[in-house]
Design an enzyme around this catalytic site. Sequence first.
Site, PDB file in Angstrom:
ATOM      1  N   CYS A   1       0.844  -1.192   0.000  1.00 45.37           N
ATOM      2  CA  CYS A   1       0.000   0.000   0.000  1.00 45.37           C
ATOM      3  C   CYS A   1       0.886   1.251   0.000  1.00 45.37           C
ATOM      4  O   CYS A   1       1.790   1.375   0.838  1.00 45.37           O
ATOM      5  CB  CYS A   1      -0.914  -0.013   1.229  1.00 45.37           C
ATOM      6  SG  CYS A   1      -1.931   1.464   1.398  1.00 45.37           S
TER       7      CYS A   1
ATOM      8  N   CYS B   1       0.391   3.148   3.565  1.00 45.76           N
ATOM      9  CA  CYS B   1       0.833   2.647   4.873  1.00 45.76           C
ATOM     10  C   CYS B   1       1.876   1.530   4.808  1.00 45.76           C
ATOM     11  O   CYS B   1       2.385   1.107   5.841  1.00 45.76           O
ATOM     12  CB  CYS B   1      -0.370   2.178   5.695  1.00 45.76           C
ATOM     13  SG  CYS B   1      -1.143   0.662   5.093  1.00 45.76           S
TER      14      CYS B   1
ATOM     15  N   CYS C   1      -7.286  -1.321   1.433  1.00 45.98           N
ATOM     16  CA  CYS C   1      -6.180  -1.798   2.254  1.00 45.98           C
ATOM     17  C   CYS C   1      -6.755  -2.143   3.629  1.00 45.98           C
ATOM     18  O   CYS C   1      -7.449  -1.325   4.240  1.00 45.98           O
ATOM     19  CB  CYS C   1      -5.110  -0.725   2.381  1.00 45.98           C
ATOM     20  SG  CYS C   1      -3.813  -1.133   3.571  1.00 45.98           S
TER      21      CYS C   1
ATOM     22  N   CYS D   1      -5.193   0.500   6.433  1.00 44.65           N
ATOM     23  CA  CYS D   1      -5.506   1.937   6.489  1.00 44.65           C
ATOM     24  C   CYS D   1      -6.831   2.295   5.825  1.00 44.65           C
ATOM     25  O   CYS D   1      -7.268   3.446   5.911  1.00 44.65           O
ATOM     26  CB  CYS D   1      -4.379   2.761   5.876  1.00 44.65           C
ATOM     27  SG  CYS D   1      -4.231   2.636   4.076  1.00 44.65           S
TER      28      CYS D   1
ATOM     29  N   CYS E   1      -8.430  -5.657  -9.840  1.00 42.77           N
ATOM     30  CA  CYS E   1      -8.059  -4.567 -10.739  1.00 42.77           C
ATOM     31  C   CYS E   1      -7.650  -3.381  -9.859  1.00 42.77           C
ATOM     32  O   CYS E   1      -8.496  -2.755  -9.217  1.00 42.77           O
ATOM     33  CB  CYS E   1      -9.257  -4.229 -11.615  1.00 42.77           C
ATOM     34  SG  CYS E   1      -8.922  -3.018 -12.886  1.00 42.77           S
TER      35      CYS E   1
END
Length: 160
Positions: A74, A77, A122, A125, A146
């Site tokens: 991510c 984070c 995510c 976060c 995607c």
Amino acid sequence: MKHLSIILLMIVLISCKSEAQQEETSKKFEVQKTESEWKAELTDEEYKILREAGTEPPFSSPLNDVKKPGTFVCAACGNPLYETKHKFDSGTGWPSFDRAIENSVAYSSDMKLGYERSELLCADCGGHLGHVFNDGPEETTGMRHCINGVALDFIPKDKS
């Protein structure tokens, strides 16, 4: 009277919220920051994608071409999300994977286009990553995650 009953029934059905919807919107993520903190840490493009659920233009991400072993994390984070070994070329213009690292993503519903889509977030976060569709490689999971490349950073295996 018949019309009034139908109208009342329609109002009741439209105004109902399921427990799943309430659970989705109330999920607390481990990484909590104010919007001003996110704006200070993320680029304008990252903020638009990760915090406002934007979408980058297709074929714009350099991560589309990444084939070497490693982990996609991510961009907000650093949570490990995807591995190169599960990446494939979907032809859609966005990095695509047939699965995420276990427990790394959360799911939500998205009605922005007028129909329900399964949104990927995510799990640490709550940043918007993209969407999941059931048109991936049938020889694996059949799923296509995607993902907006802007929402990811790539860490090559030899650097991790």
